[in-house]
Motif scaffolding. Sequence first.
Motif: not given
Length: 97
Positions: A63-90
């Motif tokens: 998405c970033y390569e084809r300059k679709d920045i809004p979709m890139c942000y949405r996909l990165r948000d999904l990554m943050v959500a998955i990371h937050a659900m799987t990691e045990d961080e204080v």
Amino acid sequence: MKREKSTYDLGDYELSVELVINDESRLHDYGIRRSAWFRGIRMMRRYGPDLALELLDERANRCYERKDIPMCYRLRDLMVAIHAMTEDEVQPNDRVH
């Protein structure tokens, strides 16, 4: 703001749980939309957390390569959500004993 407090007697210990409900608070959601959290859950169920993160990273890069920045942000948000659900961080407001 609504507060609910429950106390449990466990013999030598007393467990107290306080639930604070505040519509304006965004303490642990990282500013990510509710729909992203649910999409993250669906992706983890389908692919597992590691493969889901890998696939999302590839999609976000395309998405970033084809300059679709809004979709890139949405996909990165999904990554943050998955990371937050799987990691045990204080979190800053968690009490650690």
